[in-house]
Every structure is written in C-alpha cells, then in structure tokens.
Scaffold this motif. Sequence first.
Motif, short mmCIF file in Angstrom:
data_model
loop_
_atom_site.label_atom_id
_atom_site.label_comp_id
_atom_site.label_asym_id
_atom_site.label_seq_id
_atom_site.Cartn_x
_atom_site.Cartn_y
_atom_site.Cartn_z
N GLY A 227 10.41 15.91 -5.15
CA GLY A 227 9.89 16.59 -6.33
C GLY A 227 9.45 18.03 -6.09
N GLN A 228 9.51 18.48 -4.84
CA GLN A 228 9.08 19.86 -4.53
C GLN A 228 10.13 20.87 -5.01
N SER A 229 9.66 22.03 -5.38
CA SER A 229 10.55 23.09 -5.85
C SER A 229 11.52 23.51 -4.75
N GLN B 296 16.68 29.76 1.02
CA GLN B 296 15.29 29.55 0.62
C GLN B 296 14.61 28.45 1.44
N ILE B 297 15.16 28.16 2.61
CA ILE B 297 14.63 27.05 3.41
C ILE B 297 13.18 27.29 3.81
N ASP B 298 12.85 28.52 4.19
CA ASP B 298 11.47 28.81 4.60
C ASP B 298 10.50 28.60 3.45
N ALA B 299 10.92 28.97 2.23
CA ALA B 299 10.05 28.78 1.06
C ALA B 299 9.85 27.30 0.77
N VAL B 300 10.92 26.53 0.90
CA VAL B 300 10.82 25.08 0.67
C VAL B 300 9.92 24.45 1.73
N GLY C 93 24.37 18.11 6.46
CA GLY C 93 23.78 18.45 5.17
C GLY C 93 22.27 18.53 5.15
N THR C 94 21.62 18.13 6.24
CA THR C 94 20.16 18.15 6.30
C THR C 94 19.67 19.53 6.69
N ASP C 95 18.79 20.09 5.88
CA ASP C 95 18.24 21.41 6.17
C ASP C 95 16.90 21.33 6.90
N MET C 96 16.19 20.24 6.71
CA MET C 96 14.89 20.09 7.37
C MET C 96 14.48 18.62 7.33
N THR C 97 13.50 18.27 8.14
CA THR C 97 12.96 16.92 8.12
C THR C 97 11.45 16.97 7.98
N VAL C 98 10.91 15.90 7.43
CA VAL C 98 9.46 15.76 7.27
C VAL C 98 9.02 14.55 8.06
N THR C 99 8.09 14.73 8.97
CA THR C 99 7.59 13.65 9.82
C THR C 99 6.08 13.75 9.93
N LYS C 100 5.51 12.78 10.62
CA LYS C 100 4.09 12.80 10.91
C LYS C 100 3.91 12.50 12.38
N ALA C 101 3.28 13.41 13.10
CA ALA C 101 3.16 13.28 14.54
C ALA C 101 2.39 12.03 14.93
N ALA C 102 2.84 11.38 16.00
CA ALA C 102 2.13 10.21 16.51
C ALA C 102 0.82 10.65 17.15
N PRO C 103 -0.22 9.86 17.03
CA PRO C 103 -1.50 10.23 17.66
C PRO C 103 -1.40 10.14 19.17
N PRO C 104 -2.23 10.90 19.88
CA PRO C 104 -2.20 10.82 21.34
C PRO C 104 -2.67 9.45 21.81
N PRO C 105 -2.33 9.06 23.05
CA PRO C 105 -2.72 7.74 23.57
C PRO C 105 -4.21 7.46 23.48
N SER C 106 -5.04 8.50 23.61
CA SER C 106 -6.49 8.31 23.56
C SER C 106 -6.97 7.87 22.19
N GLU C 107 -6.13 8.10 21.16
CA GLU C 107 -6.49 7.72 19.80
C GLU C 107 -5.67 6.54 19.30
N GLN D 69 17.50 18.15 1.89
CA GLN D 69 18.52 19.15 1.65
C GLN D 69 18.00 20.11 0.59
N ALA D 70 18.07 21.41 0.89
CA ALA D 70 17.55 22.42 -0.03
C ALA D 70 18.61 22.84 -1.05
N ASP D 71 18.14 23.32 -2.21
CA ASP D 71 19.05 23.84 -3.23
C ASP D 71 19.81 25.05 -2.70
N ASP D 72 19.12 25.90 -1.97
CA ASP D 72 19.69 27.16 -1.49
C ASP D 72 19.34 27.31 -0.02
#
Length: 482
Positions: free
Chosen positions: A112-114, A279-283, A56-70, A273-276
């Motif tokens: 809350g995103q459209s 419309q995954i690219d738009a979301v 049922g998952t259409d996409m995921t939202v993550t935050k990339a880990a910083p490189p070892p130097s940071e 999970q998207a409504d449609d």
Amino acid sequence: MFLTYLRRELRRRRKAALVVASGLALGIALVIVVNSVSSGMQQAQGKVLESLYGLGTDMTVTKAAPPPSEGGSARPRFNFDAEDGDEKQSNDVVMPQGFQTLASSTVGEVAGQSGVASAVGGLSLTVVKVDGEFKPGEFKPREGGTVGGGGGGGGPQGEVRGGGAAFDVNSYTVYGTDTARQDLGPLTSSKITDGRAFKTTETDAEVAVVDSAYAKEKKYKVGSEVTIKGTKFEIIGIATADSGDAAANLYIPLKQAQTLSDSKDKVTTVYVQADDSQQIDAVKSAIQENIAGTTVTTSADLADTVSGSLSTASDLATNVGKWLSIAVLVAAFVVAGLLTMSAVGRRVQEFGTLKALGWKSGRVTRQVVGEAMVNGLVGGVLGIAVGVAGAYALTAVSPSLTAQLGAAGGGGGGAGGGLMRAGGPGGQAADKAVEIALTAPISAATIALAVGLAVTGGLIAGAFGGWRASRLRPADALRRVE
C-alpha cells in the motif's frame, strides 16, 4: 601575393579548427564510453544480485534477528528416547533462518506504500534432520555392593561397555512461496526444467519443487517424495537456477512452510517491486518511515558485497574513468580556448580592418564565438561517433567478468541483511563466483550529455577568442600592413 597569403591563412584556420574539434571529440568520446561502461556495470551487478532475491525484485523488507544475548539464534533441540534401544529414530527441526518473522499483514502494508507496484511475502527455513539409533552396550557388574539410593533400595553397580549412538545429521533449506503470487521472490530466478511449477490453487498442497543440483545429489525425480517433519511432499518439478546456484534446496507452498515451522501467518521476507526503477530510494524511505522496525535493502545496498573482476572494473570505471574523463575534458576546453585566442591573434589585420570599416566589437565577438561553436559542434559529432563506436565494439566483444558473492551475514540487519540468499544455514550466503558478460549500453541521457559538452566546449573557446577579439583596435591592423 594576396591569394598565397589567403590560402596559407585558410590552411592555418583549418588546422586550428581540426585540433580544437579533435580535442573535444576525444574528451566527449571518453565520456560516452565511461558512462556506457558504468551503466553496463550497474546492469551486471543487477544480474548478479538477481540471484540473491529473484527477478523483478527491487528491494526486500526484513526484520533483523535479535542478538544471542536477547534470545536470538536459538539452537535447535532434538528429542530422542535412549530407552528405545537399537530402534532407528528420526527427528526434524524446522525453523526460520536469518531473520525475525514478520506478520503476513506486513505484505499488505508494504504493497500500500506510494510507488510500490507489487509485494509478496516468503518464508525462508532451515531444516535440520537427524536420523540414527542408540546402540546399547554390554553391562558389566562391579564386585561388591550396590549403589545407594538416598535411603531407598540399591541397584547393581557397574559400567556399560561398547555402547554409544550413531546419528546422521542433514541440513537443507526450504523456501515457502506464495503460490498465488509467483511473479516475485527467489523462485523467479530458476526455470522449471522437468515437471511443472506450482498451480495458483496449490496454496496448501503437499507438493514441492526441488532445485536441480539438490535433486541430483539426493537422486530425487518428479514423482519422488520428500518427508519434512513427518509430512510427505510430492516432488512436482525440478528447477534450475539461472545463476547456477539456487536460492533454496526445496520450494513448498507458503502455508505449508508456516505450518511446519510453527509460524502461522508469518513471513521472513517481503519482496518488493517498484513502479519506477528511478524512484527506488524514495520508495525505500517511505517504507522505512511508515513501517517501523523493518530493514529495507535495495540492490545498491548489496553492491559492496560483490567482489572479483566485476567489482574491480566497476571501481575503475567509477573512479579512474570519470576522473580521467574530467581531466581530458578540462584539457580539451583549455586547449580549444588557447588555440582560438591564437587564431584570433593571427587575424589581427582582418578584424582590425573590419573594425575600421565600421564593425563594432560585439559583432566581431559574435563572429569569433560563432566559429568556435561550429568547431565545438563538429567535435561533438566526431566524439559521439567515436564514443558510440567504442561502446558498440565493447558490447560486441562482451568481455567476461567474474563476480564473487561473499556471505552477507546472518540476520544482522545491515546492508546485506535484507537480501541475503535463502540458501544456507542461518541465512548466510555461501561464496560463489558468477561470470557476467560486460556490455556498454548507450542511453539518451549520455548522448544529451555529449551534446551539452560540445556546446560548452564551443562556448568556452568562443569566450577566450571573443575576449581577445574585443581588445583589437583598427590601429593594430595598420601596423600589420606590409
């Protein structure tokens, strides 16, 4: 004599019409099969990729880990006391894997995103457990003196023989799941085969669901206990992954995972999970624009990580199949046009006579175009019938394809970063092969495309023939009279 000529001419027309209709039918059938197979490939990739991030998952939202130097990818540190002698010691390090953590409030922002139907957060962890003991050796003093202590007193000088340490290192993965929202995330790709799933009220309970393969390896059963960083969790259920490879070894309530990893009110992944589904690219664009610093990954972004016969077949259907369909259609259209022109040429006497009787060129042209349209529609009906039969035959056979899932990489934030498996140290997905049965679903859009191609073929053939008919003159008919 006239009747013999008429019968011969009718046979010629039928043969020409059959050739035109057959050519169009072949091209249209090929288009239907190729489009249906391509759709089946997309569905197969979707089934494979469900094992990465859950049903049922259409996409995921993550935050990339910083490189070892940071400061990224910090190595775990263990605290052991060598003075405890031969006492057994145990130390657990629990840390988020693969990504930087996101504030739990991000889940609400995404929801809350459209175009977003649902969003839920999860925390993916790696647990490195070290058990063992230091083994003191025998001290043998060295003759002659002491070791100076910088002006202070001295101590015996010598060496320790036979000492050392014996430690057992065990690494496994834990996924913190929102027990109040179990409709999204990796756990949805597994079925409870023994015991029970989490209750919605167990948001902070010390309970766990264990993957069946890991349970077999560690001899865990429902009712057993597993200790993570000093906290004992009761195993309430055994889950078996649909794809044969689970997202994590253990599943525990999200709040417990946050506590164990010192990640209060944090998550590593937001499952969306998207409504449609159209419309995954738009979301995706809306989330990236409104929630800065995040990486949004869809199943399409992960398609390149799938290899094996599924990938090969998909490439063939997408590239070779479509170009072959276009080539066959172009050839069919050209042949239909040339045959229609040839048929009109053989009917010079007929059309010339009609013009001599008062028919205008436009009326003759409409006559030719109408006949060509009928041939095109007949070809379309035959092509749809053959194409649908071929697609159903392929679905009935359901050939098995192998999808090889490669490692997506650890927290790089690239195309594979957002949806990589929860399992495996550092967020990397171990290679695995999944067998998928290929189907060829036929959509209404495919049928509509086939009808459009039939009409187009008829119009092209009619245009060729109409142009030839419009150039006929009554005098041409008189020259053909024998």
